[in-house]
Enzyme design. Structure first.
Site, mmCIF file in Angstrom:
data_model
loop_
_atom_site.group_PDB
_atom_site.id
_atom_site.type_symbol
_atom_site.label_atom_id
_atom_site.label_comp_id
_atom_site.label_asym_id
_atom_site.label_seq_id
_atom_site.Cartn_x
_atom_site.Cartn_y
_atom_site.Cartn_z
ATOM 1 C CD GLU A 114 15.172 70.605 4.819
ATOM 2 O OE1 GLU A 114 16.318 70.230 4.530
ATOM 3 O OE2 GLU A 114 14.805 70.837 5.989
ATOM 4 C CG ASN A 139 20.038 66.072 7.097
ATOM 5 O OD1 ASN A 139 21.000 66.393 6.401
ATOM 6 N ND2 ASN A 139 18.779 66.232 6.708
ATOM 7 N N GLY A 142 18.455 67.530 12.679
ATOM 8 C CA GLY A 142 19.018 68.634 11.922
ATOM 9 C C GLY A 142 19.782 69.581 12.831
#
Ligand code: 13P
Length: 249
Positions: free
Chosen positions: A99, A9, A232
């Protein structure tokens, strides 16, 4: 048999040139160096979907989006419809990332709607759940995760969805959940899904996300109920991402 599934991601990082170089390298690695059966995906910023899918459509990895609208069309300025994602041949879409929940007030109900619309458009939803640090410290993980699964996964074709367990306290902190905790919660998720969809629970891919790196990936992937990772920071450079997708070699 659940095929391992590792997704990077990129969040709001990486522009056109860097994306192109990364994906070209990823394609090379995937075709020449991989010895184990694994699905790999990259969730990039939406404007990159069209050029990158055009360039790498025949690539061996999947290209996805990071969010979508909970409507198919209409007056929702700035939103991205699952329909247009499908027209771009987007393979998957992350929904309910913490998020998005935190900064854009994404609710479990909206996530459930998004999952339904994505499925209707033929796009695989990656549904994120996870507890905050406060909830973790107050021993509320079980109730929080079960409630999120119950609401986000209501009345959907779960066999075409992926679940990502991302404890908020482990995201971007360098403090991954231990494999014991990650396994316990992923098991809890599978058992909750079993209560809702008894026939599908054993086939649903459950990813762990939160400070996954080349040092902890092997141990995490060895856990019975962890079938993949949502990554991430370590997905932003091809060298570190390569180590993750080759964890089993
Ligand atoms: P990090 O791997 O940087 O902790 O991020 C995890 C994440 O949010 C993936 O969606």
């Amino acid at each position: 048999m659940r095929i391992p599934y590792i997704v990077g991601n990129w969040k709001m990082n990486i522009g056109f040139d860097e994306a192109y170089d990364f994906l070209e390298e990823l394609n090379k690695i995937y075709t020449t160096e991989m010895t184990h059966n694994i699905r790999v995906g990259i969730a990039l910023q939406a404007p990159l979907l069209v050029p990158m899918i055009a360039e790498f459509y025949d690539g061996n990895f999947l290209i996805g989006a990071q969010t979508c609208c909970d409507h198919l069309e209409g007056a929702y300025t700035g939103e991205i419809s699952p329909v247009i994602l499908a027209e771009c041949e987007t393979n998957f879409c992350i929904i309910g990332h913490s998020e998005r929940r935190q900064y854009y007030n994404e609710s479990d109900e909206a996530i459930n709607t998004k999952a339904k619309l994505l499925l209707e458009c033929g796009i695989e939803p990656i549904i994120c759940v996870g507890e905050t640090l406060e909830q973790f410290e107050n021993n509320q993980t079980k109730e929080v995760i079960e409630a999120q699964i119950e609401k986000c996964c209501k009345d959907i074709n779960i066999s075409e969805c992926v679940i990502a367990y991302e404890p908020v306290w482990a995201i971007g902190t360098g403090k991954s959940a231990t494999s014991k905790i990650a396994q316990e919660v992923c098991h809890l998720i599978r058992e909750k899904i079993r209560m809702m969809y008894p026939e599908d629970a054993d086939n649903v891919i459950i990813q762990y996300g939160g400070s996954v790196n080349s040092k902890n990936i092997k141990e995490l992937m060895a856990c019975e109920d962890i079938d993949g990772a949502l990554v991430g920071g370590a997905s932003l450079k091809i060298d570190s991402f390569k180590e993750l997708i080759k964890y089993g070699d």
